[in-house]
Write an enzyme that holds these catalytic residues in place. Structure first.
Site, short mmCIF file in Angstrom:
data_model
loop_
_atom_site.label_atom_id
_atom_site.label_comp_id
_atom_site.label_asym_id
_atom_site.label_seq_id
_atom_site.Cartn_x
_atom_site.Cartn_y
_atom_site.Cartn_z
N ARG A 1 -8.67 -7.51 37.40
CA ARG A 1 -9.12 -6.40 36.56
C ARG A 1 -10.50 -5.95 37.04
NH1 ARG A 1 -8.47 -8.82 30.63
NH2 ARG A 1 -8.37 -6.69 29.92
N LYS B 1 -8.37 -13.17 18.52
CA LYS B 1 -7.50 -11.99 18.42
C LYS B 1 -6.20 -12.32 17.68
CE LYS B 1 -8.92 -11.15 23.03
NZ LYS B 1 -8.53 -10.78 24.42
N PRO C 1 -5.80 -4.50 21.71
CA PRO C 1 -6.84 -4.67 20.68
C PRO C 1 -7.65 -5.93 20.93
CG PRO C 1 -4.64 -5.05 19.77
CD PRO C 1 -4.45 -4.56 21.16
N GLU C 2 -8.94 -5.85 20.75
CA GLU C 2 -9.80 -7.02 20.88
C GLU C 2 -10.25 -7.46 19.48
OE1 GLU C 2 -12.51 -7.59 23.96
OE2 GLU C 2 -11.59 -6.16 25.32
N HIS D 1 8.98 3.90 16.41
CA HIS D 1 8.65 2.60 16.99
C HIS D 1 8.55 1.51 15.92
CE1 HIS D 1 8.12 4.84 20.62
NE2 HIS D 1 7.18 5.58 20.07
#
Ligand SMILES: [Zn+2]
Length: 346
Positions: free
Chosen positions: A331, A61, A2-3, A146
């Site tokens: 990346r 974040k 998540p950003e 989870h």
């Protein structure tokens, strides 16, 4: 992963749904989820039990819930939630939980898209969306598969920390004063932030950000501009996706050096990054994937709006040249070879 826009969506949901509630009990179901807590699960529970959550706050974040006995006082502790790759915070309301936890058919609303709880099959859904923006509404199937930790409130509601890959974690920690005396982050006026976040710079959506100072600091870094954008101690919250999109909007190659860019150009770049994150935030929840399944972090909800990220070989929306993919910090970096000229070596 998540950003900033995804984390802000979660923060807004927490602010609407759990702030003001008092913790009755804490259960930790997976030790990895409290691995950074000095005293482990026992310590986490002891710190939170009986405390009232006073604000949901975000910087970059990083997300935390402050708590204390007195809402007006500056909080001296906070529950820091790091979502990692797959972490989620879900609220389970007593009214919505017609079935017991883990029973098929039970649905929890994700914080961040809080709102409708689907009741057990055949029952009328409980609509809690009245006070929330429609873009924040989503329902997801609840599963205990989870579930790593949960807080139970005095009113019977619960906050679940669900994390498939267990890269995320929870940590109840002391706070420290901000170095500029302004609010620690978005969501609270208190000039404090959790100690582990103290080195994280303000993000581009933070009202207390000193933009001119940020531009000055960035120029003195004498580094590649994409590296600067991703440096959380310089400016927080910009990840790979939004960095590439911001560079494309500003027509800058990520390898340009910060000390060779004018303050005006750097200002344009930061404005572009803020703009792209605001746009992502505005559509948050419409279709973004609940589990952030894309390892690179391409959140589905905004993917349709991306100009270059993840679009190697496809035409640049501005000039039509095929988008190029280069390696950067292990990346992929995506840019337009025509709109974003690579600087000459040296
Ligand atoms: Zn182009």
């Amino acid at each position: 992963m998540p950003e900033l826009p995804e984390v802000e969506t979660v923060r807004a949901g927490l602010a609407a749904r759990v702030v003001g509630r008092t913790v009755a009990d804490v259960e930790v179901l997976h030790p990895r989820s409290v691995r950074r807590q000095p005293g482990g699960a026992t310590d986490l529970a002891a710190r939170l039990r009986g405390r009232t959550l006073t604000a949901a706050v975000r910087r970059g974040k990083y997300l935390w819930l402050t708590y204390g006995e007195d809402v007006a006082a500056a909080p001296d502790e906070a529950l820091l939630a790091h979502l990692g790759m797959s972490g989620q915070l879900l609220v389970q309301e007593p009214d919505g939980a017609r079935a017991s936890i883990g029973e098929p058919g039970m649905v929890a609303a994700a914080v961040g898209d809080p709102g409708r709880f689907l009741a057990a099959p055949g029952e009328r859904p409980l609509d809690l969306t009245a006070t929330l923006p429609p873009t924040l509404v989503r329902t997801i199937p609840a599963t205990t598969a989870h579930l790593r930790a949960r807080l139970t409130f005095h009113d019977g509601g619960q906050l679940w920390f669900v994390d498939q890959r267990t890269f995320g974690h929870l940590m109840a920690v002391g706070t420290v004063p901000t170095d500029d005396g302004a609010a620690g982050g978005l969501g609270s006026d208190a000039p404090v932030l959790p100690a582990p976040v103290a080195h994280i710079a303000r993000d581009l959506l933070d009202p207390a950000l000193d933009r001119a100072a940020l531009v000055r600091r960035t120029r003195t870094r004498r580094t590649e501009v994409k590296r600067a954008l991703l440096d959380q101690s310089l400016v927080s919250g910009v990840g790979n996706i939004y960095a590439d999109e911001a560079l494309w909007r500003a027509r800058l190659h990520g390898a340009r050096r910060t000390d060779r860019l004018s303050p005006a150009r750097l200002g344009e770049l930061f404005d572009a990054a803020a703009e792209v994150m605001r746009e992502a935030l505005a559509v948050g929840g419409t279709s973004f994937d609940a589990l952030y399944v894309d390892v690179e972090g391409a959140a589905g909800f905004f993917a349709r709006s991306l100009a270059v990220y993840g679009r190697a070989g496809l035409p640049c929306p501005r000039c039509g040249a095929p988008v190029r993919r280069e390696q950067f910090m292990n990346r992929g970096s995506f840019s337009c070879p025509r709109c974003q000229r690579r600087p000459a070596a040296g």
